[in-house]
Write a protein that holds these residues in place. Structure first.
Motif, PDB file in Angstrom:
ATOM      1  N   ASN A   1       0.892  -1.124   0.286  1.00  0.00           N
ATOM      2  CA  ASN A   1      -0.067   0.418  -0.217  1.00  0.00           C
ATOM      3  C   ASN A   1       0.581   1.811   0.309  1.00  0.00           C
ATOM      4  O   ASN A   1       0.347   1.982  -0.143  1.00  0.00           O
ATOM      5  CB  ASN A   1      -0.834   0.222   0.941  1.00  0.00           C
ATOM      6  CG  ASN A   1      -2.689   0.350   0.627  1.00  0.00           C
ATOM      7  OD1 ASN A   1      -2.662   0.225  -0.463  1.00  0.00           O
ATOM      8  ND2 ASN A   1      -3.369   1.055   1.780  1.00  0.00           N
ATOM      9  N   GLY A   2       1.844   1.323  -0.951  1.00  0.00           N
ATOM     10  CA  GLY A   2       2.943   2.391  -0.612  1.00  0.00           C
ATOM     11  C   GLY A   2       2.607   2.540  -2.368  1.00  0.00           C
ATOM     12  O   GLY A   2       2.037   2.344  -2.352  1.00  0.00           O
ATOM     13  N   ILE A   3       3.347   4.380  -2.158  1.00  0.00           N
ATOM     14  CA  ILE A   3       3.509   4.384  -3.289  1.00  0.00           C
ATOM     15  C   ILE A   3       4.993   4.986  -4.041  1.00  0.00           C
ATOM     16  O   ILE A   3       5.952   5.863  -3.673  1.00  0.00           O
ATOM     17  CB  ILE A   3       2.633   6.514  -3.695  1.00  0.00           C
ATOM     18  CG1 ILE A   3       1.222   6.454  -2.905  1.00  0.00           C
ATOM     19  CG2 ILE A   3       3.209   7.298  -4.327  1.00  0.00           C
ATOM     20  CD1 ILE A   3       0.326   7.532  -2.715  1.00  0.00           C
ATOM     21  N   LEU A   4       5.110   4.905  -5.218  1.00  0.00           N
ATOM     22  CA  LEU A   4       6.668   4.258  -5.775  1.00  0.00           C
ATOM     23  C   LEU A   4       6.331   5.917  -6.103  1.00  0.00           C
ATOM     24  O   LEU A   4       6.375   6.082  -7.154  1.00  0.00           O
ATOM     25  CB  LEU A   4       6.305   3.172  -6.866  1.00  0.00           C
ATOM     26  CG  LEU A   4       7.820   3.225  -7.614  1.00  0.00           C
ATOM     27  CD1 LEU A   4       8.409   2.836  -6.763  1.00  0.00           C
ATOM     28  CD2 LEU A   4       7.637   2.472  -8.833  1.00  0.00           C
ATOM     29  N   ILE A   5       7.473   6.190  -6.061  1.00  0.00           N
ATOM     30  CA  ILE A   5       8.358   7.412  -6.350  1.00  0.00           C
ATOM     31  C   ILE A   5       9.556   7.047  -7.275  1.00  0.00           C
ATOM     32  O   ILE A   5      10.247   5.969  -6.724  1.00  0.00           O
ATOM     33  CB  ILE A   5       9.007   8.747  -5.524  1.00  0.00           C
ATOM     34  CG1 ILE A   5       7.830   8.631  -3.859  1.00  0.00           C
ATOM     35  CG2 ILE A   5       9.362   9.147  -5.618  1.00  0.00           C
ATOM     36  CD1 ILE A   5       6.122   9.874  -4.609  1.00  0.00           C
ATOM     37  N   CYS A   6       9.608   7.882  -8.511  1.00  0.00           N
ATOM     38  CA  CYS A   6      10.497   7.402  -8.904  1.00  0.00           C
ATOM     39  C   CYS A   6      11.010   8.543 -10.388  1.00  0.00           C
ATOM     40  O   CYS A   6      10.125   9.458 -10.110  1.00  0.00           O
ATOM     41  CB  CYS A   6      10.638   6.263  -9.557  1.00  0.00           C
ATOM     42  SG  CYS A   6       9.726   5.966 -10.986  1.00  0.00           S
ATOM     43  N   GLY A   7      12.093   8.340 -10.972  1.00  0.00           N
ATOM     44  CA  GLY A   7      12.524   9.073 -12.006  1.00  0.00           C
ATOM     45  C   GLY A   7      11.829   9.207 -12.972  1.00  0.00           C
ATOM     46  O   GLY A   7      12.319  10.528 -14.210  1.00  0.00           O
ATOM     47  N   GLY A   8      10.725   8.646 -12.997  1.00  0.00           N
ATOM     48  CA  GLY A   8      10.256   8.642 -14.278  1.00  0.00           C
ATOM     49  C   GLY A   8      10.373   7.811 -15.411  1.00  0.00           C
ATOM     50  O   GLY A   8       9.947   7.907 -16.455  1.00  0.00           O
TER      51      GLY A   8
END
Lengths: 169, 169, 169, 169
Positions: free
Chosen positions: A36-43
């Motif tokens: 249930n986490g949100i994935l953050i990345c450089g896209g």
């Protein structure tokens, strides 16, 4: 509020990026979604794209903080944040995240790792994925300073367990 | 990819911020969610919080691009992006969005409006909400340059209709 | 430490930029140098170039905080700071300066003016130079908020006198 | 236009910062001034202050690109650029400079080194000054990627000679 976990690592221009690193990124992405986490990345591509793909397969939410334009985004990003800052956007990826997980990587990843240490954000490095991550795991950067806020793990499963533990503390 | 629509306007330190402006912001937030858009904002109080509240009541997704820390976030933001840039984060809100909708506002909002014009992003101003928005609607900034990419509307409903039309073109 | 005074205003793509505005910019640049101040600007053409020319004719030091690359710099800049931030560099020009002097201008200048107000930096607007500056001098933005930290003057000489007074206080 | 040479390295909170590193920084600062270059740095203490001191003793010009406020500046900086970006200002130091010279350093310096490599800016590392610089000189980062744009030297004199040669090419 949902937890924000970032995955940093090589994009698809890294010729030494291994299938193992990509599979690990995809697995981690899925595990973040399941927790249930949100994935953050450089896209972008490579490790970032694999992680986003994994997260979307498990119905997660993916955020890509992009250098310059929406054209750079991989197709598994739900929310593209267009920083307009070029590689300087690395600082925002790190600053936004509760935990950072690193896979393989070159200078851009080292830039994000250094921001993790500067901001004292917990950093998890997955051994065996190659690149700068393995160099650090091999203790080559050990003497930089006395930061204790980074952790070595051996697999995607270990990484997510460590990440959850760090966030809950 | 889902459409990104930002709402800009006064935070809760603006003593002239009217109930009408806040109700309009909340209504717009709900309409963005119903149209399956993602709400982008600065993550703070006032117009930003009202818009996020409206979006969450309709099960939308809300993103807050914050100046400095997670402590500044309103409770209706799903995804807080911590820029670490202070008010310089205004440029990222505008640059990320497909359309910008402005309600009331002071210097910070004018800063975002000027970024909208610099980046040639479509800007919708809702008349009657007060502050800098009404000053511009009253044609006081008309002569700045020949930008034609801003639009005056009279209500939240008109604003979302215009926004969707602009995105689909 | 020497005082840092910035000049903001239209670049050379502004078709309405008048000879009077350019002459005023050049005069101000010279006066800043004579007062032993350092001229800060965006490093480009138009008002920025005229101001730098004036400063160099009086042996002043000129700093240009550029958007993206050294190719954008005018030939009278001693120290080009390459921000890599595009127009987001406006915030650094304002934040660095002890006083800001505005001449003519369009949306970019309004962006810098809004940063001046956000950071509560003293702003001097020279009447009669056209563009956004004259719109503000005509009281069209009067109602935005209750900031009292901007001043209207009628000439380059008045501007530098006001600037020195503001810095010394 | 004068050449811009930056010196990066530990600030005065680094307990391992040696007298040798500081003396080397001061010597390099003086040599940059004698070669008619402009010294760019982060404007703080430690290596930055020593370099600025050296430059001022030889009547050079010193620029400090500061994180947040003028209070952080060392007393040998002529022109303080207040970025308001915190440590994110590292990218501007590197991006602005024609050549970067590194002495000692920890995570912040590694951050600047990674920006040097990302932007393909020539980087000179002075062996024996300790910290991250010596770790890199000991080839510990050799395998990151195939960048060839960094150089190891043994003294301040060798560093300035190499810097001038790189700029003139």
């Amino acid at each position: 509020m949902k937890k924000l976990i970032s995955i940093i690592g090589s994009d698809d221009s890294d010729k030494n990026l291994s299938t193992y690193a990509l599979e690990t990124a995809e697995e981690i992405g899925g595990l973040i979604a399941q927790k249930n986490g949100i994935l953050i990345c450089g896209g972008g591509g490579g490790v970032m794209e694999a992680a986003c793909k994994g997260a979307k397969e498990k119905n997660g939410i993916t955020v890509g903080i992009l250098p310059k334009s929406k054209e750079e985004v991989n197709k598994y990003v739900d929310i593209p944040i267009i920083s307009g800052l070029g590689n300087r956007r690395n600082s925002i990826i790190v600053y936004t995240s509760d935990v950072i997980i690193a896979i393989a990587g070159r200078w851009g990843t080292l830039n994000e790792i250094s921001y993790s240490m500067i901001y004292n954000k917990p950093l998890i490095l997955i051994k065996g994925t190659g690149g700068i991550v393995d160099q650090i795991c091999n203790k080559e950067l050990e003497k930089i300073n006395d930061s204790k806020n980074y952790y070595f793990v051996n697999s995607a499963t270990e990484a997510i367990e460590k990440a959850i533990k760090l966030i809950e503390n």
